[in-house]
Design an enzyme around this catalytic site. Structure first.
Site, PDB file in Angstrom:
ATOM      1  N   HIS A 186      -8.025  -3.772   0.138  1.00 32.23           N
ATOM      2  CA  HIS A 186      -8.923  -3.124  -0.830  1.00 32.23           C
ATOM      3  C   HIS A 186      -9.307  -4.080  -1.960  1.00 32.23           C
ATOM      4  O   HIS A 186     -10.409  -3.992  -2.502  1.00 32.23           O
ATOM      5  CB  HIS A 186      -8.265  -1.882  -1.442  1.00 32.23           C
TER       6      HIS A 186
ATOM      7  N   HIS B 273      -2.753  -3.177   3.838  1.00 28.61           N
ATOM      8  CA  HIS B 273      -3.869  -2.230   3.741  1.00 28.61           C
ATOM      9  C   HIS B 273      -4.398  -2.192   2.305  1.00 28.61           C
ATOM     10  O   HIS B 273      -5.609  -2.267   2.077  1.00 28.61           O
ATOM     11  CB  HIS B 273      -3.387  -0.837   4.182  1.00 28.61           C
ATOM     12  N   GLU B 274      -3.480  -2.082   1.337  1.00 25.48           N
ATOM     13  CA  GLU B 274      -3.895  -2.000  -0.069  1.00 25.48           C
ATOM     14  C   GLU B 274      -4.440  -3.341  -0.570  1.00 25.48           C
ATOM     15  O   GLU B 274      -5.410  -3.372  -1.336  1.00 25.48           O
ATOM     16  CB  GLU B 274      -2.741  -1.513  -0.945  1.00 25.48           C
TER      17      GLU B 274
ATOM     18  N   CYS C 219      -6.879   6.439   5.215  1.00 25.28           N
ATOM     19  CA  CYS C 219      -7.131   5.965   3.854  1.00 25.28           C
ATOM     20  C   CYS C 219      -7.671   7.106   3.010  1.00 25.28           C
ATOM     21  O   CYS C 219      -8.533   7.866   3.466  1.00 25.28           O
ATOM     22  CB  CYS C 219      -8.141   4.816   3.905  1.00 25.28           C
TER      23      CYS C 219
END
Length: 190
Positions: free
Chosen positions: A140, A136-137, A94
């Site tokens: 966030h 993954h994003e 990341c």
């Protein structure tokens, strides 16, 4: 404009991001800056909190990866995962946790409802690397980092690297934001 990337100690990375109500000139400018910042940092995905904006917005471009050259860059606004299938363990990294990699298990395919750059609603199924990068994003946007999904024993192995990032003892080829967190009544910036 290239924006500085927040590091894992920054409060904005641990908050639930706010949904967008539409795309105006300021959001268009942010999207363009996010793509530019992601490319400058040699990333394949970037969420708005990683550049200090608590918004449910992410960009990705995996066309630099073998077998994904034909995948167009994406803008994803207000994403919601409708369903998941399968499991896949894979190493992740990341831009907000520079120099650290770790194994993370995620669903191998997802059905995603989101709005595109024109704020048109889309529902699509994604698999493989595209599904992984999207998840993954999207994490966030919920205040979750890939290191939060690692096995505890694996996380302990990277603690020194995390401590170095927290202290600012890192070198990267892209600008980093000063990490700020709240402590009682005031902000603490490192």
């Amino acid at each position: 404009m290239i924006l500085p990337i927040t590091t894992y100690t920054d409060e904005v990375l641990h908050q639930t991001a706010k949904p967008l109500k539409g795309v105006d000139g300021a959001v268009e400018e942010l999207i363009d800056s996010m793509f530019e910042s992601m490319e400058n940092a040699s990333g394949i995905g970037l969420a708005a909190p990683q550049v200090g904006h608590s918004l449910r917005l992410l960009v990705l471009d995996i066309s630099c990866m073998k077998s994904y050259e034909d995948v167009a860059p994406m803008v994803v606004i207000n994403p919601h995962i409708l369903s998941v299938k399968g499991k896949n363990l894979m190493e992740e990294g990341c831009l907000s946790v520079p120099g650290v990699q770790g194994d993370v298990q995620r669903p191998s395919s997802i059905t995603l409802k989101y709005r595109d750059r024109n704020f048109l609603e889309q529902t699509e199924e994604f698999s493989g690397m595209l599904a992984r990068v999207l998840q993954h994003e999207i994490d966030h946007l919920s205040g979750t980092l890939f290191i939060d999904r690692m096995e505890k024993r694996d996380r302990r192995k990277i603690q020194k690297e995390l401590d170095d990032i927290a202290k600012g003892n890192i070198e990267v080829d892209y600008p980093l934001a000063r990490a700020c967190s709240r402590d009682g009544g005031g902000a603490i910036c490192m």
